[in-house]
Design an enzyme around this catalytic site. Sequence first.
Site, mmCIF file in Angstrom:
data_model
loop_
_atom_site.group_PDB
_atom_site.id
_atom_site.type_symbol
_atom_site.label_atom_id
_atom_site.label_comp_id
_atom_site.label_asym_id
_atom_site.label_seq_id
_atom_site.Cartn_x
_atom_site.Cartn_y
_atom_site.Cartn_z
ATOM 1 N N ASP A 68 15.977 -6.036 2.890
ATOM 2 C CA ASP A 68 16.114 -5.099 1.506
ATOM 3 C C ASP A 68 17.694 -5.444 1.328
ATOM 4 O O ASP A 68 18.367 -4.806 2.240
ATOM 5 C CB ASP A 68 15.524 -3.690 1.638
ATOM 6 N N ASP A 70 19.388 -4.429 -1.461
ATOM 7 C CA ASP A 70 19.698 -3.479 -2.522
ATOM 8 C C ASP A 70 19.573 -2.072 -2.233
ATOM 9 O O ASP A 70 19.963 -1.253 -3.167
ATOM 10 C CB ASP A 70 19.658 -4.097 -4.053
ATOM 11 N N ASP A 72 16.752 -0.677 -2.396
ATOM 12 C CA ASP A 72 15.515 0.047 -3.384
ATOM 13 C C ASP A 72 14.296 0.338 -2.723
ATOM 14 O O ASP A 72 13.364 0.663 -3.098
ATOM 15 C CB ASP A 72 15.624 -0.620 -4.484
ATOM 16 N N ASP A 76 13.687 -8.385 -0.840
ATOM 17 C CA ASP A 76 13.989 -9.124 -1.916
ATOM 18 C C ASP A 76 14.541 -10.466 -1.439
ATOM 19 O O ASP A 76 14.724 -10.970 -0.087
ATOM 20 C CB ASP A 76 15.071 -8.396 -2.854
ATOM 21 N N ASN A 148 -6.431 -21.980 -7.552
ATOM 22 C CA ASN A 148 -7.830 -21.306 -7.685
ATOM 23 C C ASN A 148 -7.956 -20.375 -8.690
ATOM 24 O O ASN A 148 -9.010 -20.438 -9.568
ATOM 25 C CB ASN A 148 -8.340 -20.956 -6.465
ATOM 26 N N ASP A 204 -11.115 -17.386 -12.030
ATOM 27 C CA ASP A 204 -11.083 -18.685 -11.436
ATOM 28 C C ASP A 204 -10.564 -19.705 -12.594
ATOM 29 O O ASP A 204 -11.143 -19.804 -13.927
ATOM 30 C CB ASP A 204 -12.273 -19.235 -11.057
ATOM 31 N N ASP A 240 -3.131 -22.321 -1.833
ATOM 32 C CA ASP A 240 -3.616 -21.296 -1.234
ATOM 33 C C ASP A 240 -5.324 -21.551 -1.879
ATOM 34 O O ASP A 240 -5.551 -22.084 -2.809
ATOM 35 C CB ASP A 240 -3.513 -20.041 -2.246
ATOM 36 N N HIS A 244 -11.535 -23.479 -2.363
ATOM 37 C CA HIS A 244 -12.396 -22.666 -3.649
ATOM 38 C C HIS A 244 -12.089 -23.505 -5.037
ATOM 39 O O HIS A 244 -12.460 -22.914 -5.873
ATOM 40 C CB HIS A 244 -11.858 -21.520 -3.354
ATOM 41 N N GLU A 285 -4.058 -24.171 2.798
ATOM 42 C CA GLU A 285 -4.920 -23.230 3.599
ATOM 43 C C GLU A 285 -6.519 -23.566 3.311
ATOM 44 O O GLU A 285 -7.007 -23.759 2.307
ATOM 45 C CB GLU A 285 -4.633 -21.873 2.981
#
Length: 556
Positions: A68, A70, A72, A76, A148, A204, A240, A244, A285
């Site tokens: 982090d 900043d 918050d 990031d 997908n 999809d 990813d 599928h 994947e």
Amino acid sequence: MRFNLRYLLFSVALLAACNSDKPGSNPDPGPDPGKDIVDQVSQYDARPFDGQKRAGVFYEIYVRSFADSDGDGIGDLNGVTAKLDYLDDLGVAGIWLLPIYTCDSEHGYDVIDYTAVNPDYGTLADLENLVAEAHKRKIRVILDFVPNHTSHHSPWFVEACKSAGSPYRDFYHFSQTAKPGWYAVPSGTTDWFYQGVFDRSMPDLNYGPASSCEQSGAFVALTDAAKFWIDKGVDGFRLDAVKHIYDSDISAENPTWLNKFYTGLNAHFQGKSALGFDDIYMVGECWMATEQMAEYYKGLPALFDFTAWADRLLYALKNDHAKWFPKDMIAEREVFAAKRPDFIQATKLSNHDESRARTEVGGSHALSLERCKMAAAVLLTSVGSPYIYYGEELGFFGDKTDKGGDRNVREPMLWKPKAEDTERPTWISSTKNTDTGVGSVAVQAESAASLYNVYRKFLRLRNTYPALAEGAIALPEWFDDASSADKQVMAFYRTAGSEKLLVVHNVSGTQCSYAFEGDVVAPVADMNGVTFSSQGNSHTLAMPPYSSIIFEMQSR
């Protein structure tokens, strides 16, 4: 047998050292001001590291939990940029960022806009700066990409739902008949249903027949988004859920789609690599058995090996049953090579979708840390293109099947002891898995016996020796397939050009003796104090629990 002076000197020192401690123990003597702490992991001196990252090891980052910048409470992109020197020192040559796009979830896989940065993570300028700074350190940056499905809040889907005549209607699967895995359209054409294999919030995408998928609106739009990132300097993508994209995961449709996607983007990538790479990096994947997964190499050059490599290694560690692991890897790679000779086998211990490796090999059990060290040693000496999930180098715990699910394996990185760690994201209020039993980077960096320094040492070895980085694997000539003797030990050669290394791992919690024959040039490195005696070209290793040794061998 040919000995050199370095070998003799180290043998004498090693024999003296083995008498000072109980066999198998590995006390941490504290930093030696005359020696880099990472080199204290081994009692042997490897060839000096020249700074070249030959191994191409990638590091997976969940931006929300990494660093982090900043205050918050949310990790990031600028936080990742601030830690590039850490990654550079660790020895990684690439980082994989989990989805950084606008989305409607913590995980980010429900993409709203493929070309917009999640404001929680920063801005497009922050991403461009991260890429530029990574390239200065010879680190590639790849983005997670989701082919997908999109978010149900995607402008494409919102428009598609309004009318059957919408130009985005063909981007998705619609039907006026309800089917399993289909959901009622929320607005507009409410008498229709849409497909959402993963969830109703993730409809999809529809590319039409695979043979002509490149002509579909969804394919063109997704390809244009990927080109946008290539033009911003990104080096590639992790895709990813590639099995599928089309409903049948064993048909030729998915590999066909992947080949067209990869080929088109690779053409766009030509001449754009800031690091001088000829081709775009794209890894899929593909959670499938070896034979089924191999078919996907017809579409992509790189695939993650979930079942054969990772599952078998974890089994070996949990059951002291390692002897046949190298043989299984050789057989698997022959299957892959038959489909794509230049295949890349992406290996890993765990990732954001799985329980943490330390939990898998024993959790809170006292042996889990030693097993994690052994897992790291095998990962970084075996074949494949290794990936390290953030926090794995520190020994993070996390059971995905326990209450908390994904959050258990995506807890914030530990940079300093918790009380003084201002960079640690705080978006998760309960961090039960990492608050106990896991030392921070700052603490582990000071200990030669830490898991963190084991990773640093073996990454340095892999980057130094081409045989470890990219060499072939072969069984030693004394391997006896029919015998269960020495089943807790795996031994294999790694060779590249004239360089030949012998790697031996005792993956069990029991000390053992291991004999082999061959022309040893010198010991390169070890872990946990392996001793040996030699007569001619016959050698006997005394291997403490969870120990490793690498020898440079005479190449004929």
